[in-house]
Scaffold this active site. Structure first.
Site, PDB file in Angstrom:
ATOM      1  N   ASP A 298       0.820  -1.203   0.000  1.00  0.00           N
ATOM      2  CA  ASP A 298       0.000   0.000   0.000  1.00  0.00           C
ATOM      3  C   ASP A 298       0.856   1.255   0.000  1.00  0.00           C
ATOM      4  O   ASP A 298       2.072   1.206   0.202  1.00  0.00           O
ATOM      5  CB  ASP A 298      -0.917   0.006   1.227  1.00  0.00           C
ATOM      6  CG  ASP A 298      -1.967  -1.089   1.192  1.00  0.00           C
ATOM      7  OD1 ASP A 298      -2.326  -1.517   0.076  1.00  0.00           O
ATOM      8  OD2 ASP A 298      -2.421  -1.514   2.275  1.00  0.00           O
TER       9      ASP A 298
ATOM     10  N   TYR B 271       6.419 -10.193   6.603  1.00  0.00           N
ATOM     11  CA  TYR B 271       6.362  -8.762   6.886  1.00  0.00           C
ATOM     12  C   TYR B 271       6.850  -8.510   8.309  1.00  0.00           C
ATOM     13  O   TYR B 271       6.726  -9.357   9.191  1.00  0.00           O
ATOM     14  CB  TYR B 271       4.927  -8.242   6.782  1.00  0.00           C
ATOM     15  CG  TYR B 271       4.417  -8.008   5.383  1.00  0.00           C
ATOM     16  CD1 TYR B 271       4.512  -6.749   4.795  1.00  0.00           C
ATOM     17  CD2 TYR B 271       3.815  -9.031   4.665  1.00  0.00           C
ATOM     18  CE1 TYR B 271       4.022  -6.521   3.513  1.00  0.00           C
ATOM     19  CE2 TYR B 271       3.325  -8.810   3.378  1.00  0.00           C
ATOM     20  CZ  TYR B 271       3.430  -7.552   2.811  1.00  0.00           C
ATOM     21  OH  TYR B 271       2.953  -7.336   1.539  1.00  0.00           O
TER      22      TYR B 271
END
Length: 263
Positions: A52, A111
């Site tokens: 994002d 992540y």
């Protein structure tokens, strides 16, 4: 056509995310434009995922096709780095089989989300600065164990996406001090999560909900109930983008033509 995997990293602060967008500059756009100039042909890249706006990648992988085989991939990487912005870096370019796919062949994605209560002018773009006072990381890690019991994470997915399933297999999730040897370690923590795939906004939604657990706003049982509800409105507020970074993507060895994968 010859296919290649390109390994790169980027600071996502100035970009609207990985994927091309009509309202801003993306990582994909920058990479495609420079590749097309250097290779003297129109080149499209397919990323392993879509980070994002504002999200970083210490390791992103994408694939691209060219009509003529690249004689020296490392030399190509050097040329790209000379032309790309300072906040995008190519680490390696590797030949793969013609049907290898950066997104669909990925076995595991990892992540990390960094939080701190320390003001640091040299690291603020990479960390989320929040109050850690009375933050119970043991309770947060207890809630993390609940994630392994489920596969449907609709409650942590951005609404109205075009995915066919909200199922993911999480194999690692937990909070740890960033550096236990650092006398400032109590002031910086990192959340690590690894799964076969992630939904849009999933990690940031999980982090935001886990911090609610850590602050005592909700219980571990509440966290479980949120997952079972399959309702994004039940989960916590998404954590800011700046603390999140994609750090690793794993692939099967069989898709590589020769063994020069970046370790």
């Amino acid at each position: 056509m010859s296919r290649y995997f390109i390994y790169l990293a980027y600071n996502g602060v100035r970009y609207c995310g990985w994927q091309r967008q009509p309202n801003g500059i993306s990582i994909q756009q920058c990479l495609e434009e420079v590749l097309s100039i250097v290779l003297r042909q129109t080149v499209a890249v397919v990323g392993a995922g879509r980070t994002d706006a504002g999200v970083h990648a210490r390791m992103m992988v994408a694939h691209f096709d060219v009509s003529v085989a690249v004689e020296n991939p490392l030399q190509l990487a050097d040329k790209l780095n000379r032309m790309l912005p300072e906040d995008i870096a190519v680490y390696n370019i590797v030949a793969v089989k013609e049907n290898a796919h950066a997104r669909f062949d990925a076995l595991l994605r990892t992540y990390k989300y960094y939080v701190t209560d320390k003001k640091d002018p040299f690291a603020y773009e990479w960390n989320c600065r929040i109050s850690l006072r009375n933050m119970n990381f043991d309770r947060m890690n207890e809630a993390c164990k609940v994630l392994f019991e489920y596969s449907d994470f609709t409650s942590f997915s951005k609404l109205h996406t075009d995915v066919k399933t909200n199922n993911c297999r999480i194999i690692e999730a937990g909070w740890n001090r960033y550096d236990k040897q650092d006398n400032q370690s109590d002031r910086m923590w990192v959340f690590t999560i690894a799964a076969d795939r992630f939904l849009r906004n999933m990690v940031r939604a999980i982090v935001g909900t886990l911090t609610d657990v850590g602050r005592g706003k909700i219980t571990v049982q509440d966290f479980r109930d949120i997952i079972e509800a399959k309702d994004r409105c039940r989960a916590g507020t998404s954590a800011p983008a700046g603390g999140l970074a994609l750090v690793d993507i794993a692939y099967p060895d069989c898709i590589f033509i020769y063994d020069k994968k970046l370790k």
